[in-house]
Design a protein around this motif. Structure first.
Motif, PDB file in Angstrom:
ATOM      1  N   ILE A 163      13.254  92.690  37.588  1.00  0.00           N
ATOM      2  CA  ILE A 163      13.576  91.991  38.832  1.00  0.00           C
ATOM      3  C   ILE A 163      14.809  92.628  39.464  1.00  0.00           C
ATOM      4  CG2 ILE A 163      12.458  89.852  38.164  1.00  0.00           C
ATOM      5  CD1 ILE A 163      15.077  88.726  37.302  1.00  0.00           C
ATOM      6  N   THR A 164      15.158  92.164  40.632  1.00  0.00           N
ATOM      7  CA  THR A 164      16.233  92.786  41.400  1.00  0.00           C
ATOM      8  C   THR A 164      17.555  92.768  40.638  1.00  0.00           C
ATOM      9  OG1 THR A 164      16.543  90.676  42.520  1.00  0.00           O
ATOM     10  CG2 THR A 164      15.222  92.324  43.657  1.00  0.00           C
ATOM     11  N   ASN A 165      18.451  93.675  41.040  1.00  0.00           N
ATOM     12  CA  ASN A 165      19.775  93.803  40.429  1.00  0.00           C
ATOM     13  C   ASN A 165      19.696  94.252  38.976  1.00  0.00           C
ATOM     14  OD1 ASN A 165      21.028  92.899  42.833  1.00  0.00           O
ATOM     15  ND2 ASN A 165      20.688  90.779  42.230  1.00  0.00           N
ATOM     16  N   ASP A 166      18.637  95.043  38.649  1.00  0.00           N
ATOM     17  CA  ASP A 166      18.484  95.637  37.322  1.00  0.00           C
ATOM     18  C   ASP A 166      18.375  94.605  36.205  1.00  0.00           C
ATOM     19  OD1 ASP A 166      18.559  98.308  38.247  1.00  0.00           O
ATOM     20  OD2 ASP A 166      20.743  98.228  38.338  1.00  0.00           O
ATOM     21  N   LYS A 167      17.912  93.424  36.531  1.00  0.00           N
ATOM     22  CA  LYS A 167      17.705  92.404  35.506  1.00  0.00           C
ATOM     23  C   LYS A 167      16.266  92.466  34.999  1.00  0.00           C
ATOM     24  CE  LYS A 167      21.104  89.191  37.462  1.00  0.00           C
ATOM     25  NZ  LYS A 167      21.324  87.848  38.043  1.00  0.00           N
ATOM     26  N   THR A 168      16.055  91.956  33.785  1.00  0.00           N
ATOM     27  CA  THR A 168      14.705  91.927  33.225  1.00  0.00           C
ATOM     28  C   THR A 168      14.463  90.591  32.528  1.00  0.00           C
ATOM     29  OG1 THR A 168      15.430  92.939  31.147  1.00  0.00           O
ATOM     30  CG2 THR A 168      14.605  94.425  32.858  1.00  0.00           C
ATOM     31  N   VAL A 169      13.181  90.207  32.471  1.00  0.00           N
ATOM     32  CA  VAL A 169      12.755  89.026  31.721  1.00  0.00           C
ATOM     33  C   VAL A 169      11.678  89.472  30.752  1.00  0.00           C
ATOM     34  CG1 VAL A 169      11.655  86.759  31.841  1.00  0.00           C
ATOM     35  CG2 VAL A 169      13.308  87.442  33.605  1.00  0.00           C
ATOM     36  N   LEU A 170      11.881  89.204  29.471  1.00  0.00           N
ATOM     37  CA  LEU A 170      10.918  89.581  28.442  1.00  0.00           C
ATOM     38  C   LEU A 170      10.134  88.344  28.032  1.00  0.00           C
ATOM     39  CD1 LEU A 170      10.284  92.239  26.850  1.00  0.00           C
ATOM     40  CD2 LEU A 170      11.693  91.291  25.000  1.00  0.00           C
ATOM     41  N   THR A 171       8.785  88.466  28.020  1.00  0.00           N
ATOM     42  CA  THR A 171       7.962  87.311  27.682  1.00  0.00           C
ATOM     43  C   THR A 171       6.736  87.742  26.883  1.00  0.00           C
ATOM     44  OG1 THR A 171       6.764  85.391  28.604  1.00  0.00           O
ATOM     45  CG2 THR A 171       6.696  87.428  29.878  1.00  0.00           C
ATOM     46  N   LEU A 172       6.270  86.849  26.042  1.00  0.00           N
ATOM     47  CA  LEU A 172       5.109  87.110  25.195  1.00  0.00           C
ATOM     48  C   LEU A 172       3.864  86.605  25.916  1.00  0.00           C
ATOM     49  CD1 LEU A 172       4.052  88.056  22.411  1.00  0.00           C
ATOM     50  CD2 LEU A 172       4.432  85.729  21.591  1.00  0.00           C
ATOM     51  N   ILE A 173       3.207  87.511  26.650  1.00  0.00           N
ATOM     52  CA  ILE A 173       2.008  87.155  27.426  1.00  0.00           C
ATOM     53  C   ILE A 173       1.228  88.439  27.711  1.00  0.00           C
ATOM     54  CG2 ILE A 173       3.298  87.315  29.586  1.00  0.00           C
ATOM     55  CD1 ILE A 173       1.515  85.189  30.784  1.00  0.00           C
ATOM     56  N   PRO A 174      -0.102  88.415  27.625  1.00  0.00           N
ATOM     57  CA  PRO A 174      -0.878  89.631  27.926  1.00  0.00           C
ATOM     58  C   PRO A 174      -0.807  89.997  29.408  1.00  0.00           C
ATOM     59  CG  PRO A 174      -2.187  88.011  26.697  1.00  0.00           C
ATOM     60  CD  PRO A 174      -0.947  87.311  27.148  1.00  0.00           C
ATOM     61  N   MET A 175      -0.926  91.285  29.700  1.00  0.00           N
ATOM     62  CA  MET A 175      -0.919  91.752  31.092  1.00  0.00           C
ATOM     63  C   MET A 175      -2.014  91.072  31.911  1.00  0.00           C
ATOM     64  SD  MET A 175       1.431  94.034  32.008  1.00  0.00           S
ATOM     65  CE  MET A 175       0.952  95.446  33.002  1.00  0.00           C
ATOM     66  N   LYS A 176      -3.186  90.932  31.306  1.00  0.00           N
ATOM     67  CA  LYS A 176      -4.302  90.319  32.027  1.00  0.00           C
ATOM     68  C   LYS A 176      -3.963  88.899  32.456  1.00  0.00           C
ATOM     69  CE  LYS A 176      -9.211  89.143  31.574  1.00  0.00           C
ATOM     70  NZ  LYS A 176     -10.385  89.145  30.661  1.00  0.00           N
ATOM     71  N   LYS A 177      -3.301  88.158  31.573  1.00  0.00           N
ATOM     72  CA  LYS A 177      -2.984  86.769  31.886  1.00  0.00           C
ATOM     73  C   LYS A 177      -1.926  86.667  32.976  1.00  0.00           C
ATOM     74  CE  LYS A 177      -2.001  82.327  29.727  1.00  0.00           C
ATOM     75  NZ  LYS A 177      -1.774  81.602  28.447  1.00  0.00           N
ATOM     76  N   VAL A 178      -0.905  87.529  32.912  1.00  0.00           N
ATOM     77  CA  VAL A 178       0.128  87.451  33.947  1.00  0.00           C
ATOM     78  C   VAL A 178      -0.441  87.882  35.295  1.00  0.00           C
ATOM     79  CG1 VAL A 178       1.150  89.765  33.777  1.00  0.00           C
ATOM     80  CG2 VAL A 178       2.590  87.825  34.370  1.00  0.00           C
ATOM     81  N   LEU A 179      -1.388  88.830  35.292  1.00  0.00           N
ATOM     82  CA  LEU A 179      -2.008  89.257  36.544  1.00  0.00           C
ATOM     83  C   LEU A 179      -2.782  88.107  37.183  1.00  0.00           C
ATOM     84  CD1 LEU A 179      -2.331  91.759  38.352  1.00  0.00           C
ATOM     85  CD2 LEU A 179      -4.447  92.271  37.119  1.00  0.00           C
ATOM     86  N   SER A 193      -0.308  99.796  31.748  1.00  0.00           N
ATOM     87  CA  SER A 193       1.056  99.366  31.406  1.00  0.00           C
ATOM     88  C   SER A 193       1.874  98.860  32.589  1.00  0.00           C
ATOM     89  CB  SER A 193       1.818 100.530  30.750  1.00  0.00           C
ATOM     90  OG  SER A 193       1.207 100.919  29.546  1.00  0.00           O
ATOM     91  N   TYR A 194       1.303  98.882  33.830  1.00  0.00           N
ATOM     92  CA  TYR A 194       2.127  98.542  34.990  1.00  0.00           C
ATOM     93  C   TYR A 194       1.382  97.698  36.030  1.00  0.00           C
ATOM     94  CZ  TYR A 194       5.144 102.226  33.168  1.00  0.00           C
ATOM     95  OH  TYR A 194       5.938 102.976  32.351  1.00  0.00           O
ATOM     96  N   ILE A 195       2.104  96.709  36.549  1.00  0.00           N
ATOM     97  CA  ILE A 195       1.699  95.932  37.719  1.00  0.00           C
ATOM     98  C   ILE A 195       2.816  96.086  38.745  1.00  0.00           C
ATOM     99  CG2 ILE A 195       1.263  93.618  38.648  1.00  0.00           C
ATOM    100  CD1 ILE A 195       0.242  92.846  35.826  1.00  0.00           C
ATOM    101  N   VAL A 196       2.441  96.283  40.012  1.00  0.00           N
ATOM    102  CA  VAL A 196       3.464  96.493  41.042  1.00  0.00           C
ATOM    103  C   VAL A 196       3.238  95.564  42.229  1.00  0.00           C
ATOM    104  CG1 VAL A 196       3.794  98.913  40.395  1.00  0.00           C
ATOM    105  CG2 VAL A 196       2.159  98.323  42.210  1.00  0.00           C
ATOM    106  N   PRO A 197       4.311  95.172  42.934  1.00  0.00           N
ATOM    107  CA  PRO A 197       4.168  94.434  44.195  1.00  0.00           C
ATOM    108  C   PRO A 197       3.775  95.413  45.298  1.00  0.00           C
ATOM    109  CG  PRO A 197       6.478  94.737  43.664  1.00  0.00           C
ATOM    110  CD  PRO A 197       5.711  95.332  42.525  1.00  0.00           C
ATOM    111  N   VAL A 198       2.698  95.120  46.001  1.00  0.00           N
ATOM    112  CA  VAL A 198       2.156  96.042  47.001  1.00  0.00           C
ATOM    113  C   VAL A 198       3.169  96.325  48.103  1.00  0.00           C
ATOM    114  CG1 VAL A 198       0.330  96.367  48.722  1.00  0.00           C
ATOM    115  CG2 VAL A 198      -0.204  95.299  46.517  1.00  0.00           C
TER     116      VAL A 198
END
Length: 233
Positions: A163-179, A193-198
């Motif tokens: 996320i902005t300002n070089d911060k990160t959030v680590l979470t236990l969830i599959p990529m498919k589910k977060v998508l 390995s990557y999802i991006v905001p269009v």
């Protein structure tokens, strides 16, 4: 909107304090309180509630064991004097984890999370106005504004949300589910390995996506997205 609550704690003073705090919130209604987990669990089998405040370290049955046993799980806020139970709270996807003695500011923060999450979970299916993502991180529910997401990275069993300002959030969830949790018009998977905001894509060239501050690979499986994006520009 009124969330029906119960509280379970073997300490009568702690129960009274939680009840008094709950009474300060018009959006909460304390339905009942219990001084032992077994009686509280029996009540929960027959009475649906929205939010459970439960102590962890109780005799006979712990708060962790109680929540694990529930078939229909309400939102849960754990209250305890022991930090060592934090990971179990994370496994059970608790809204929050409050250490005793509980002060009103910390209690308010937890309740606001529960109210926000309730609204998020109960919004109409066709309502696309919500601009947040909810994930479990650091033993509790975390709300992330969608416009702060720079990209999402898979790290084996975990994902890292940059996320902005070089911060990160680590979470236990599959990529498919977060998508599935993200609006498809605003977020695209470009690689396993990557999802991006269009709206943060600056260019796509040579199977590389250039975002504001990073360049990420586009895998062959997602070339169609890259071609379609390029045609629209």
């Amino acid at each position: 909107m009124v969330l029906k609550c119960i509280a379970i704690d073997d300490e009568p003073l702690a129960l009274r304090l939680v009840s008094e705090y709950v009474s300060r919130f018009p959006a909460l209604q304390m339905v009942n309180t219990f001084e032992d987990a077994i009686t509280g669990a029996e009540f929960l089998k027959n009475t649906p509630i929205d939010l459970l405040f439960v102590d962890i370290n109780m005799p006979d049955v712990t708060g962790i064991e109680l929540v694990r046993s529930l078939q229909a799980k309400p939102m849960v806020i754990f209250t305890t004097a022991y930090k060592k139970f934090a990971y179990e709270g994370f496994e059970l996807e608790a809204i929050d984890y409050i250490l005793k003695p509980i002060d009103i500011k910390r209690f308010t923060k937890a309740v606001e999370k529960a109210i926000d999450y309730y609204k998020y979970k109960n919004k109409p299916a066709d309502d696309e106005t919500d601009e947040s993502l909810y994930v479990y991180s650091e033993y509790r529910m975390v709300k992330i504004d969608l416009d702060t997401i720079e990209y999402i990275e898979s790290m084996e069993d975990y994902i890292k949300i940059h996320i902005t300002n070089d911060k990160t959030v680590l979470t236990l969830i599959p990529m498919k589910k977060v998508l599935e949790k993200l609006p498809s018009a605003k977020f695209q998977r470009i690689h396993r390995s990557y999802i991006v905001p269009v709206n943060k894509i600056r260019s796509i060239q040579n199977r590389k996506v250039r975002l504001t501050n990073v360049e990420l690979p586009v895998s062959e499986s997602y070339n169609d997205f890259a071609r379609n994006w390029s045609k629209q520009k």
